[in-house]
Design an enzyme around this catalytic site. Structure first.
Site, PDB file in Angstrom:
ATOM      1  N   HIS A   1      16.496  -0.133 -11.498  1.00  0.00           N
ATOM      2  CA  HIS A   1      17.171  -1.419 -11.307  1.00  0.00           C
ATOM      3  C   HIS A   1      17.373  -1.616  -9.805  1.00  0.00           C
ATOM      4  O   HIS A   1      18.294  -1.065  -9.210  1.00  0.00           O
ATOM      5  CB  HIS A   1      18.538  -1.421 -12.000  1.00  0.00           C
ATOM      6  N   VAL A   2      16.524  -2.411  -9.182  1.00  0.00           N
ATOM      7  CA  VAL A   2      16.642  -2.639  -7.748  1.00  0.00           C
ATOM      8  C   VAL A   2      15.966  -3.962  -7.409  1.00  0.00           C
ATOM      9  O   VAL A   2      14.953  -4.337  -8.013  1.00  0.00           O
ATOM     10  CB  VAL A   2      15.996  -1.483  -6.941  1.00  0.00           C
TER      11      VAL A   2
END
Length: 409
Positions: free
Chosen positions: A171-172
């Site tokens: 998640h980035v």
């Protein structure tokens, strides 16, 4: 004597070198023959101002080309893919392309969006990495999507030095590898209807999924009981921070990038997200059509996703995936839904843009899209095995700090 001195000053010139009068500015006589040649070619006559303008234009062009190359531009694989599919912009309705091998990208990044089916895809990737022998690089960090410059450099360095071929997932928000001198990888991602995504996250934070409510409550010990059981309509209609911007501006920053303006709801972030989708993402799929997403991934990236659809349809895998469906979801009132639509108008513009591109790409490969008409009230209450997503509740503490910083401005 005077005549002799004039002859010495103008050797070899028996006649007046400027028969039509001296040029303006008093040009030296020695330039006479050159000036006569220029006068014969009026089209080549130009001033120093014109010359400076031409050189400035050339300089800007060269610098623009240099900056584009330093910025990376589209990865080579995407350029090859566009040539493979043809020079159209997916606005035509072609049948299946000719059968031939696509180039093999050895660097793939799946910067998965929270609550958009990433749990399902990660489970599939674990099986596929063992089956096909590629390096699956995952991260246990779920609460750090926005990075400082040093954190970006460190993460990009760690990813770039991984054993190839690799597929990195976390998640980035979008990372520009070229900015730090690295090779830009091929990106993939999946998004879903923004209101559905928000509601899934809202109830997951409070009640978890079928894996066990109590286990999830342990992960959110700081949530007060009155907050845990806060009615969704009250949250929306009373404009609680969790149900209003900027918290609702969630999907676009994953594609816009790490720039501070990517976190601000508006046209700038929207357009930059669209540009990155076009230039750096091989595929951005729609969770509501997950099987078609998997089909295209298998076609584009067979070294990673070959056989993925048969694994996804396996009863054992579906049983495992259904354990992560969010529980205790309720439907907001039509009034609350309309308010959410208004607050998430940029998210919906991006979602519909991606959906259109996805359908056009499907037509390139002869896949038919289901015709759907917009409805005023989405079918939130329909349980579906597609809702097998990665928990993102750990991100909430970081989001609260971000909210405080924005309110202080």
């Amino acid at each position: 004597m005077k005549k002799k001195q004039q002859q010495q000053q103008h050797p070899g010139s028996g006649a007046d070198p400027w028969p039509h009068g001296a040029p303006l500015g008093g040009a030296p006589p020695g330039l006479g023959s050159w000036k006569r040649r220029v006068s014969l070619l009026p089209l080549l006559r130009f001033s120093l101002r014109d010359y400076g303008f031409c050189m400035a234009t050339l300089l800007v062009f060269c610098l623009g080309s240099l900056f584009y190359q330093l910025g990376g531009g589209p990865p080579r694989f995407l350029l090859d893919l566009r040539q493979y599919l043809g020079n159209s912009t997916y606005l035509d309705d072609h049948g299946p392309p000719p059968s031939k091998a696509l180039p093999f990208p050895s660097q793939v990044v799946y910067n998965r969006v929270g609550k958009c089916g990433s749990r399902t895809v990660v489970l599939l990737l674990r099986i596929l990495s063992e089956k096909h022998g590629f390096n699956l690089v995952t991260s246990d960090i779920h609460n750090k999507t926005r990075l400082t410059k040093n954190e970006q450099m460190e993460l990009i360095k760690n990813i770039s030095t991984a054993e190839q071929p690799y597929l990195f997932t976390r998640h980035v928000h979008f990372l520009n590898f070229s900015r730090f001198g690295g090779d830009q990888p091929v990106y993939i991602n999946i998004i879903r209807d923004p209101v559905n995504r928000f509601l899934s996250n809202y109830f997951f934070r409070r009640f978890g999924d079928w894996r066990g409510e109590q286990n999830h409550m342990i992960r959110t010990p700081s949530m007060r009981q009155e907050e845990r059981y806060l009615d969704i309509n009250e949250c929306i209609l009373e404009n609680y921070p969790e149900c209003s911007n900027p918290r609702l501006f969630y999907i676009i920053p994953y594609f816009c990038g790490q720039h501070p303006r990517c976190r601000e709801p508006g046209e700038w972030a929207l357009e930059r997200a669209k540009l990155n989708v076009n230039e750096n993402f091989l595929l951005v799929g729609i969770l509501e059509e997950l099987e078609d997403v998997l089909l295209l991934l298998e076609r584009f990236l067979p070294h990673y996703f070959k056989g993925v659809l048969s694994i996804y349809k396996d009863p054992e895998h579906r049983k495992l995936g259904n354990m992560t469906v969010t529980v205790k979801k309720t439907v907001p009132s039509p009034e609350a839904v309309q308010i959410l639509y208004q607050r998430m108008r940029y998210e919906y513009e991006f979602y519909h843009y991606v959906k259109e591109q996805f359908h056009l790409l499907k037509r390139k490969f002869g896949l038919k899209s289901r015709v759907s008409h917009p409805v005023l009230r989405p079918q939130f209450f329909l349980p579906t095995p597609l809702e097998t997503e990665e928990p993102i509740d750990d991100e909430e503490q970081d989001d609260e700090k971000w909210l405080e910083d924005i309110y202080k401005r």
